[in-house]
Design a protein around this motif. Structure first.
Motif, PDB file in Angstrom:
ATOM      1  N   PRO A 357       0.821  -1.217   0.000  1.00  0.00           N
ATOM      2  CA  PRO A 357       0.000   0.000   0.000  1.00  0.00           C
ATOM      3  C   PRO A 357       0.856   1.270   0.000  1.00  0.00           C
ATOM      4  N   ARG A 358       0.433   2.233  -0.821  1.00  0.00           N
ATOM      5  CA  ARG A 358       1.101   3.540  -0.906  1.00  0.00           C
ATOM      6  C   ARG A 358       0.077   4.642  -0.650  1.00  0.00           C
ATOM      7  N   LEU A 359       0.546   5.868  -0.695  1.00  0.00           N
ATOM      8  CA  LEU A 359      -0.333   7.001  -0.427  1.00  0.00           C
ATOM      9  C   LEU A 359      -1.462   7.090  -1.451  1.00  0.00           C
ATOM     10  N   ASP A 360      -1.178   6.687  -2.693  1.00  0.00           N
ATOM     11  CA  ASP A 360      -2.205   6.782  -3.742  1.00  0.00           C
ATOM     12  C   ASP A 360      -3.031   5.503  -3.871  1.00  0.00           C
ATOM     13  N   VAL A 437      -6.081   5.880   0.778  1.00  0.00           N
ATOM     14  CA  VAL A 437      -5.134   6.136   1.873  1.00  0.00           C
ATOM     15  C   VAL A 437      -4.992   7.632   2.131  1.00  0.00           C
ATOM     16  N   LYS A 438      -4.983   8.436   1.077  1.00  0.00           N
ATOM     17  CA  LYS A 438      -4.779   9.881   1.253  1.00  0.00           C
ATOM     18  C   LYS A 438      -5.966  10.568   1.922  1.00  0.00           C
ATOM     19  N   THR A 444      -0.262  13.798   8.808  1.00  0.00           N
ATOM     20  CA  THR A 444       0.750  13.800   7.750  1.00  0.00           C
ATOM     21  C   THR A 444       0.593  12.591   6.838  1.00  0.00           C
ATOM     22  N   ASP A 445       1.157  12.706   5.634  1.00  0.00           N
ATOM     23  CA  ASP A 445       1.147  11.587   4.698  1.00  0.00           C
ATOM     24  C   ASP A 445       1.993  10.435   5.222  1.00  0.00           C
ATOM     25  N   GLU A 446       3.067  10.779   5.953  1.00  0.00           N
ATOM     26  CA  GLU A 446       3.905   9.728   6.525  1.00  0.00           C
ATOM     27  C   GLU A 446       3.100   8.863   7.502  1.00  0.00           C
ATOM     28  N   GLU A 447       2.249   9.500   8.299  1.00  0.00           N
ATOM     29  CA  GLU A 447       1.403   8.741   9.228  1.00  0.00           C
ATOM     30  C   GLU A 447       0.417   7.857   8.479  1.00  0.00           C
ATOM     31  N   ARG A 448      -0.134   8.380   7.399  1.00  0.00           N
ATOM     32  CA  ARG A 448      -1.107   7.607   6.620  1.00  0.00           C
ATOM     33  C   ARG A 448      -0.449   6.360   6.029  1.00  0.00           C
ATOM     34  N   GLU A 449       0.721   6.548   5.405  1.00  0.00           N
ATOM     35  CA  GLU A 449       1.415   5.410   4.801  1.00  0.00           C
ATOM     36  C   GLU A 449       1.868   4.409   5.859  1.00  0.00           C
ATOM     37  N   SER A 450       2.342   4.908   6.978  1.00  0.00           N
ATOM     38  CA  SER A 450       2.814   4.029   8.046  1.00  0.00           C
ATOM     39  C   SER A 450       1.673   3.184   8.615  1.00  0.00           C
TER      40      SER A 450
END
Length: 464
Positions: A357-360, A437-438, A444-450
């Motif tokens: 999984p990624r941000l997009d 995910v976004k 933050t995006d880092e928190e979402r990806e994590s």
């Protein structure tokens, strides 16, 4: 599936009568259980009784007997467990006491005929044939795939542990004396026929197992023969005994049980500690010390009055609470239940699959019935300043081989822990069929990806 249902006759008024009974005639063609979902499985298990009717009229209230004239279903039931299965099971290393009991009811008492150590099929068969002993096999879902499949779905349906035992009784014999249990009981008749007698409870919705003397229980209120493909349900506390009549083939049935220690009283005990913990943070009176030597004397009127006042305070707070803190019940259930049924090697439960999984990415939750999300004080802090954390427990890595066997030392919880600030984002994932995910409610995006990476690593989400 069966197409016609009709109630049986009520019997003579002066003697025992059949349970509320449904006789089902086969409609032709194969019929078995429906595993499309937990609810469809339960519906097919009690068919033709409707689920709404069952919970309104029978659950925790009175027995239900469903006799089925359905050869296909009887054949399916027989495949769940039969006497000859013991031979292959014993070759895998079964032990007396742990896996199998040999017993017989003699003069109203249970007589244990176990040997020491490993159980051997030839010895079991000898005791069965010569001593007319019942063979009780504990938790067969550990070894029989189709029982694993059934009980895993039922654990999803009830939200409670579901255990089972198989009873194989020779003709002209009885394994257990009259007794009642602390579980809701569903009995499937697999081989032969069993003669059942049910009695009024002396302890309705009992919380413990107990043997009852014949002179104490009176005459049976229901008496009948349970036939292959038939189902019998009765509530916890129902006094019962069963035997295989002489002149018939041996009987094999499986008892599927649930709702042990799953009452409102248990839930109250489970949630009250979290409620007290939260309230004491804000109410200085709850943090004040008890009177000197209170623990050394009989409880006083003053102490009783103070506790009554605190309970009223807790009740008022409870009215305004959106989320109850479960301290043990949720975790205990998820730690000890069956893992998801897998017809293959179960690799999908241990190794994440699909895209990273990624941000997009768009993701969705999987195995939702096997996951609980709960808010608890930080388990790694022991001081009074414990912060609340979000805990996710799951049963994907549970060991089927230890299910319902009481192996506390072999049991560990599996899951993840997140800061309370992640709760809203987790609820988005839980409550959406799919979500980007976004769009997760994190800073933050880092928190979402994590977050999604952590869930993906535990096989709890997949990229769609």
């Amino acid at each position: 599936m069966p197409k016609k249902a009709k109630p049986a006759g009520s019997g003579k008024e002066e003697g025992p009568v059949p349970c509320k009974q449904v006789k089902v005639e086969a409609a032709g063609g194969p019929s078995a259980l429906n595993f499309d979902s937990p609810s469809s499985l339960f519906e097919s298990l009690i068919s033709p009784i409707k689920t709404e009717t069952f919970f309104k009229e029978f659950w925790e209230q009175k027995p239900l007997l469903i006799q089925r004239d359905d050869p296909a279903l009887a054949t399916y039931y027989r495949s769940l467990f039969k006497l000859t299965d013991l031979k292959s099971l014993c070759s895998r290393g079964m032990y007396y006491g742990r896996d199998v009991n040999v017993c017989r009811c003699v003069n109203g008492k249970k007589k244990i005929l176990n040997k020491d150590g490993k159980a051997h099929f030839l010895q079991l068969r000898k005791d069965f044939d010569q001593k007319r002993a019942t063979i009780q096999f504990h938790q067969p879902q550990r070894f029989k795939d189709e029982l694993w499949r059934i009980q895993e779905k039922l654990e999803c349906y009830f939200g409670s542990l579901v255990g089972s035992n198989v009873y194989i009784t020779p003709a002209g014999s009885q394994g257990l004396p009259p007794h009642y249990d602390d579980v809701e009981v569903f009995i499937l008749q697999l081989e032969g026929e069993k003669h059942w007698r049910l009695y009024h409870p002396t302890v309705p919705l009992a919380r413990e197992y107990s043997v009852e003397a014949e002179e104490r229980i009176g005459r049976p209120v229901h008496e009948f023969m349970l036939k292959p493909g038939g189902l019998l349900y009765f509530p916890r506390g129902t006094i019962h005994q069963a035997d295989t009549p002489a002149g018939l083939a041996h009987s094999t049935h499986v008892t599927i049980s649930t709702y042990q220690n799953n009452s409102w009283g248990d839930f109250l005990l489970d949630t009250i500690s979290g409620l007290v913990f939260d309230t004491a943070k804000e109410d200085v009176e709850l943090r004040a010390g008890i009177p000197r030597q209170l623990l050394l004397v009989e409880s006083t009127t003053v102490a009783t009055r103070r506790l009554s006042g605190f309970l009223r305070t807790l009740a008022d707070r409870l009215e305004g609470t959106k989320e109850l803190l479960s301290s043990d019940m949720k975790k205990d259930f998820i730690m000890h239940r069956l893992p998801p049924y897998s017809a293959g090697d179960g690799a999908e439960l241990s190794t994440p699959g699909g895209k990273l999984p990624r941000l997009d990415s768009v993701v969705r939750l999987q195995f939702k019935d096997h996951i609980v999300l709960t808010v608890l004080p930080d388990q790694d802090q022991s001081d009074e300043a414990q912060e609340k954390m979000v805990y996710i427990y799951h049963s994907l890595k549970n060991r089927r081989e230890t299910h319902m066997m009481g192996n506390e030392e072999e049991t560990e919880s599996h899951g993840l822990r997140f800061p309370l600030s992640h709760l809203d984002a987790l609820k988005q994932i839980w409550n959406s069929s799919t979500i980007s995910v976004k769009d997760l409610k994190l800073t933050t995006d880092e928190e979402r990806e994590s977050l999604v990476l952590s869930l993906w690593t535990e096989c709890l989400i997949q990229v769609v």
